[in-house]
Design an enzyme around this catalytic site. Structure first.
Site, PDB file in Angstrom:
ATOM      1  N   HIS A 138     -83.877 -53.137 -92.675  1.00  0.00           N
ATOM      2  CA  HIS A 138     -84.246 -51.752 -92.995  1.00  0.00           C
ATOM      3  C   HIS A 138     -83.270 -51.161 -94.025  1.00  0.00           C
ATOM      4  O   HIS A 138     -83.681 -50.657 -95.064  1.00  0.00           O
ATOM      5  CB  HIS A 138     -84.234 -50.928 -91.700  1.00  0.00           C
ATOM      6  CG  HIS A 138     -84.568 -49.481 -91.863  1.00  0.00           C
ATOM      7  ND1 HIS A 138     -85.767 -48.945 -91.459  1.00  0.00           N
ATOM      8  CD2 HIS A 138     -83.862 -48.450 -92.394  1.00  0.00           C
ATOM      9  CE1 HIS A 138     -85.784 -47.652 -91.734  1.00  0.00           C
ATOM     10  NE2 HIS A 138     -84.628 -47.317 -92.294  1.00  0.00           N
ATOM     11  N   GLU A 139     -81.991 -51.277 -93.747  1.00  0.00           N
ATOM     12  CA  GLU A 139     -81.000 -50.686 -94.651  1.00  0.00           C
ATOM     13  C   GLU A 139     -80.966 -51.429 -95.986  1.00  0.00           C
ATOM     14  O   GLU A 139     -80.796 -50.814 -97.035  1.00  0.00           O
ATOM     15  CB  GLU A 139     -79.607 -50.677 -94.012  1.00  0.00           C
ATOM     16  CG  GLU A 139     -79.488 -49.840 -92.729  1.00  0.00           C
ATOM     17  CD  GLU A 139     -79.888 -48.376 -92.908  1.00  0.00           C
ATOM     18  OE1 GLU A 139     -79.808 -47.856 -94.047  1.00  0.00           O
ATOM     19  OE2 GLU A 139     -80.306 -47.739 -91.922  1.00  0.00           O
ATOM     20  N   THR A 147     -67.892 -21.322 -97.105  1.00  0.00           N
ATOM     21  CA  THR A 147     -67.721 -21.460 -98.542  1.00  0.00           C
ATOM     22  C   THR A 147     -66.520 -20.661 -99.044  1.00  0.00           C
ATOM     23  O   THR A 147     -66.250 -20.646-100.237  1.00  0.00           O
ATOM     24  CB  THR A 147     -68.980 -21.004 -99.293  1.00  0.00           C
ATOM     25  OG1 THR A 147     -69.420 -19.770 -98.744  1.00  0.00           O
ATOM     26  CG2 THR A 147     -70.074 -22.029 -99.168  1.00  0.00           C
ATOM     27  N   GLY A 148     -65.844 -19.976 -98.143  1.00  0.00           N
ATOM     28  CA  GLY A 148     -64.614 -19.295 -98.534  1.00  0.00           C
ATOM     29  C   GLY A 148     -64.779 -17.809 -98.780  1.00  0.00           C
ATOM     30  O   GLY A 148     -64.003 -17.222 -99.530  1.00  0.00           O
ATOM     31  N   GLY A 165     -73.271 -15.948 -99.092  1.00  0.00           N
ATOM     32  CA  GLY A 165     -73.193 -17.400 -99.207  1.00  0.00           C
ATOM     33  C   GLY A 165     -73.193 -18.069 -97.856  1.00  0.00           C
ATOM     34  O   GLY A 165     -72.935 -17.426 -96.842  1.00  0.00           O
ATOM     35  N   ASP A 167     -86.615 -41.000 -91.966  1.00  0.00           N
ATOM     36  CA  ASP A 167     -86.972 -41.265 -93.355  1.00  0.00           C
ATOM     37  C   ASP A 167     -88.327 -40.651 -93.663  1.00  0.00           C
ATOM     38  O   ASP A 167     -88.518 -40.015 -94.700  1.00  0.00           O
ATOM     39  CB  ASP A 167     -87.081 -42.785 -93.591  1.00  0.00           C
ATOM     40  CG  ASP A 167     -85.748 -43.481 -93.423  1.00  0.00           C
ATOM     41  OD1 ASP A 167     -84.721 -42.810 -93.566  1.00  0.00           O
ATOM     42  OD2 ASP A 167     -85.749 -44.698 -93.133  1.00  0.00           O
ATOM     43  N   THR A 219     -64.404 -15.246 -96.592  1.00  0.00           N
ATOM     44  CA  THR A 219     -63.287 -14.538 -95.981  1.00  0.00           C
ATOM     45  C   THR A 219     -62.021 -14.755 -96.809  1.00  0.00           C
ATOM     46  O   THR A 219     -61.280 -13.812 -97.121  1.00  0.00           O
ATOM     47  CB  THR A 219     -63.065 -15.050 -94.544  1.00  0.00           C
ATOM     48  OG1 THR A 219     -64.309 -15.000 -93.859  1.00  0.00           O
ATOM     49  CG2 THR A 219     -62.032 -14.223 -93.827  1.00  0.00           C
TER      50      THR A 219
HETATM   51  P1  ADP Z   1     -66.599 -18.218 -94.860  1.00  0.00           P
HETATM   52  O1  ADP Z   1     -65.965 -16.922 -94.611  1.00  0.00           O
HETATM   53  O2  ADP Z   1     -67.372 -18.299 -96.133  1.00  0.00           O
HETATM   54  O3  ADP Z   1     -67.406 -18.748 -93.714  1.00  0.00           O
HETATM   55  P2  ADP Z   1     -63.910 -19.077 -94.795  1.00  0.00           P
HETATM   56  O4  ADP Z   1     -63.302 -18.282 -95.871  1.00  0.00           O
HETATM   57  O5  ADP Z   1     -63.710 -18.587 -93.413  1.00  0.00           O
HETATM   58  O6  ADP Z   1     -65.444 -19.297 -95.053  1.00  0.00           O
HETATM   59  O7  ADP Z   1     -63.404 -20.570 -94.944  1.00  0.00           O
HETATM   60  C1  ADP Z   1     -62.814 -21.272 -93.902  1.00  0.00           C
HETATM   61  C2  ADP Z   1     -61.719 -22.165 -94.407  1.00  0.00           C
HETATM   62  O8  ADP Z   1     -62.243 -23.194 -95.230  1.00  0.00           O
HETATM   63  C3  ADP Z   1     -60.730 -21.434 -95.279  1.00  0.00           C
HETATM   64  O9  ADP Z   1     -59.727 -20.876 -94.510  1.00  0.00           O
HETATM   65  C4  ADP Z   1     -60.221 -22.526 -96.193  1.00  0.00           C
HETATM   66  O10 ADP Z   1     -59.209 -23.273 -95.572  1.00  0.00           O
HETATM   67  C5  ADP Z   1     -61.416 -23.420 -96.351  1.00  0.00           C
HETATM   68  N1  ADP Z   1     -62.175 -23.076 -97.562  1.00  0.00           N
HETATM   69  C6  ADP Z   1     -63.450 -22.644 -97.592  1.00  0.00           C
HETATM   70  N2  ADP Z   1     -63.857 -22.440 -98.843  1.00  0.00           N
HETATM   71  C7  ADP Z   1     -62.812 -22.723 -99.651  1.00  0.00           C
HETATM   72  C8  ADP Z   1     -62.612 -22.695-101.059  1.00  0.00           C
HETATM   73  N3  ADP Z   1     -63.588 -22.335-101.899  1.00  0.00           N
HETATM   74  N4  ADP Z   1     -61.401 -23.048-101.535  1.00  0.00           N
HETATM   75  C9  ADP Z   1     -60.426 -23.431-100.698  1.00  0.00           C
HETATM   76  N5  ADP Z   1     -60.549 -23.469 -99.365  1.00  0.00           N
HETATM   77  C10 ADP Z   1     -61.730 -23.133 -98.824  1.00  0.00           C
HETATM   78 ZN    ZN Z   2     -83.928 -45.517 -93.018  1.00  0.00          ZN
HETATM   79 MG    MG Z   3     -65.793 -16.123 -92.697  1.00  0.00          MG
END
Ligand code: ADP
Ligand code: ZN
Ligand code: MG
Length: 644
Positions: A458-459, A237-238, A233, A535, A240
């Site tokens: 523009h906006e 995205t969490g 991923g 754009d 680790t």
């Molecule tokens: P990755 O390893 O995918 O790059 P990490 O696990 O290191 O991401 O995420 C870094 C921090 O972001 C985590 O320590 C947490 O605080 C937050 N975080 C990321 N994803 C989540 C999630 N799905 N739920 C809760 N916290 C998250």
């Molecule tokens: Zn624009």
């Molecule tokens: Mg990580």
């Protein structure tokens, strides 16, 4: 009652443990003794050859001789120091200049009260020397070299101590030790409650947890348990967090390391570290080994041209494969390897083979519900205002990763603290988004009135067309406050929901909205400006995908023309060799047609609502920032006051 319970030891065999510690102490002693020896040698050499030549060589003469020579007029210069006299002779003998008279010669004889008078009479140039600071000499000859040696020793010690979860000394001889940090089961401290928006991944990991908790059950049925799980991923995205939480759920030790820690200058070091890591984990079993950024070692061996040798990486990878194959995830010592990557496509196929990392779990960016969960998790320790609408906050942040959301929540709390508020409001959160996404507000940058006007139209163009096309996402905010990251203004749209499937009509509408900024400028000033370049590139990209990927062009039909993304010398390149030049011409013509049509449509819509365009732009010029309601008001022709 429980007094005599021993502190829990990770190793179940105390005898083996003791032996190991003794062995370690012996090694430590041997190392320290040899270190001391080498240190003394270095110190001696330093004083002998570095400091020695720096100090002046002088001959010692009896005071009587000095007196005789003074009387004979052979002395030219005298330095009277605190502890000695130094002199220079008229005809220096090669080895004996300058001369030194020891201090006690003068003073044990009650001093020599006539010395100065005699020197004066003899016409000798004399001066009194400031005593050389003994601290300085000491510093140079002892403290400095000892300090350097100590520092060196410390670093060597630390390099060793950082690995293997502490352990004894090993100095620089410990390079082959794994640098993984071990987190004991009772210290893991995170569970799936701390991870939001990854329910699917969690359900896929249930099996692993069951196995780690009760391996006998699986062994009894004879099923093959996956040894390796690859978390795939985008960053943040969490992954680790999820791996650690899996250890927390299963109640096992967690060994965390990163692929880059195995890539070293010296061939063989990485392989040794892999061996050491698995050995440690086996001792601590049940355990999870987590290798972050595994692509650093697991990159495909053949194929792409790489500069320099990759013997080291290859050896490390081979060792890793051997370790994975070698250990049996038996009931006695269950160890699961988890790894994370955001580039699974570069991994060596050997790693993904059955029996290795054959289980892949996708950890994607969170959807609306997931974002709400994550925001809830990260606002646990934050005082939110009672009317803080988490759902709204989640709606504002499509495409944000978990780490982004955590960061945003924190930023909002900081902003609230800065304005000395008691609670964090949705406004703080919104400001945090703007700050992070669009760069800090730069109100100080004075925009010239002409540019401001152009940006306002523009906006307004973007916002009005977004409101007028049937599938436009509602506008939540328009601003002409310049941002540091290049944008002079922006229009924020807030989708009602996450979109996974878009129809051709919706895409056409999006393109029209993107081009509406330029359309407004064209209508009002009959001028083109550079402000629309972003754009235009986004609109073109979308049109290209409609034609080459989504098969939405009637001329070209439902055929994929987009090339494969190729990995070439570290960069990505599109391979369009499968598309004939004639077809490419048609593709370009189709893209141009789509863009042209939507640009014309945006202009038409704006021409038809010219009064609304005027009202909205003027309101923007006055208030700088307006919300979605202002767009509706402009279309209805009802006047609005700033700040309402
Ligand atoms: P990755 O390893 O995918 O790059 P990490 O696990 O290191 O991401 O995420 C870094 C921090 O972001 C985590 O320590 C947490 O605080 C937050 N975080 C990321 N994803 C989540 C999630 N799905 N739920 C809760 N916290 C998250
Ligand atoms: Zn624009
Ligand atoms: Mg990580």
């Amino acid at each position: 009652m429980d007094n005599n319970r021993k502190p829990q030891s990770p190793k179940p065999d105390p005898k083996k443990d003791r032996e190991e510690r003794q062995e370690q102490m012996k090694r430590q002693l041997r190392y320290s003794v040899s270190y001391l020896f080498v240190s003394l040698l270095v110190l001696w050499l330093f004083q002998q050859f570095v400091l020695g030549p720096l100090t002046v060589q002088a001959t010692l003469v009896p005071y009587s001789d000095f007196r005789t020579k003074l009387a004979a007029g052979e002395i030219v210069k005298v330095y009277i120091g605190e502890s000695d006299l130094r002199g220079e002779m008229k005809n220096p003998q090669p080895a004996a200049t300058p001369e030194t008279v020891p201090f006690d010669t003068i003073f044990t004889a009650g001093g020599d009260p006539d010395l100065v008078t005699d020197l004066q009479q003899a016409g000798v140039e004399y001066s009194f020397e400031r005593p050389a600071s003994p601290a300085g000499a000491l510093l140079l000859s002892w403290v400095l070299p000892l300090g350097l040696l100590g520092l060196f020793w410390y670093f060597a010690y630390r390099a060793r101590g950082a690995g293997a979860g502490g352990g004894g000394l090993g100095g620089i001889f410990g390079v082959g030790k794994s640098k993984a940090t071990e987190v004991k089961a009772e210290d893991v401290g995170v569970t799936y409650k701390d991870v939001g928006g990854v329910d699917e991944a969690i359900s896929e990991l249930q099996e692993i947890i069951q196995f780690l908790k009760a391996p006998e059950q699986f062994a009894r049925l004879g099923g093959r348990i996956p040894k390796g799980v690859l978390l795939v991923g985008p960053p943040g995205t969490g992954k680790t967090l999820l791996a650690k939480a899996t250890a927390g759920e299963a109640g096992v030790s967690f060994f965390e390391t990163s692929g880059s820690e195995f890539v070293e200058m010296f061939v063989g070091v990485g392989a040794a570290r892999v061996r050491d890591l698995f050995e440690q984990a086996r001792k601590a079993a049940p355990a999870i080994i987590f290798i972050d950024e595994i692509d650093a070692i697991g990159q495909s061996r053949g194929g792409a041209i790489r500069i320099g040798g990759n013997d080291e990486r290859e050896q490390t990878l081979n060792q890793l494969l051997a370790e994975i194959d070698g250990f049996k995830t038996g009931a006695s010592a269950p160890v699961i390897i988890m790894a994370a990557t955001n580039r699974p496509e570069v991994l060596d196929p050997a790693l993904l083979r059955a029996g290795r990392f054959d289980r892949q779990v996708v950890v994607g960016n969170p959807d609306l519900i997931g974002r709400q969960q994550i925001l809830r998790i990260h606002s646990k320790d934050i005082k939110l205002a009672t009317d803080f609408d988490i759902e709204r906050a989640a709606r504002m942040t499509p495409g944000f990763s978990g780490a982004d959301l955590a960061n945003m929540m924190n930023e909002a709390a900081l902003l609230a603290a800065r304005r000395k508020a008691d609670t964090v409001t949705l406004k703080d959160f919104e400001a945090a988004i703007e700050r992070v996404v669009a760069g800090l507000e730069q109100r100080t940058r004075v925009m010239n009135e002409q540019v401001r006007t152009a940006v306002a139209y523009h906006e307004s163009g973007h916002a009005l067309v977004a409101a007028l096309v049937p599938h436009g996402d509602p506008v939540s905010k328009i601003s002409i406050v310049p941002r540091s990251r290049g944008a002079l203004g922006y229009t924020m749209q807030m989708p009602e929901e996450d979109r996974y499937l878009l129809t051709a009509d919706e895409l056409y509408d999006r393109i029209a909205v993107m081009l509406a900024g330029r359309a407004a400028e064209k209508i009002v000033f009959d001028q083109l400006s550079t402000g629309a370049s972003d754009d235009i590139s986004r609109a073109t990209e979308l049109a290209r995908r409609m034609v080459t990927e989504f098969g939405m062009s009637e001329v070209l039909g439902s055929v994929r023309y987009a090339g494969q993304q190729m990995q070439y010398l570290g960069g990505a390149m599109e391979d369009t060799s499968g598309v004939s030049p004639a077809t490419r011409k048609v593709i370009d013509a189709e893209i141009k047609r789509i863009i042209g049509e939507q640009y014309a449509r945006a202009q038409e819509l704006l021409r038809g609502h010219r009064p609304a365009l005027e009202q909205l732009s003027h309101q923007l010029l006055e208030c700088e920032t307006v919300d979605g309601a202002a767009v509706q008001a402009a279309l209805a022709g009802t006047p609005v006051v700033c700040g309402e």
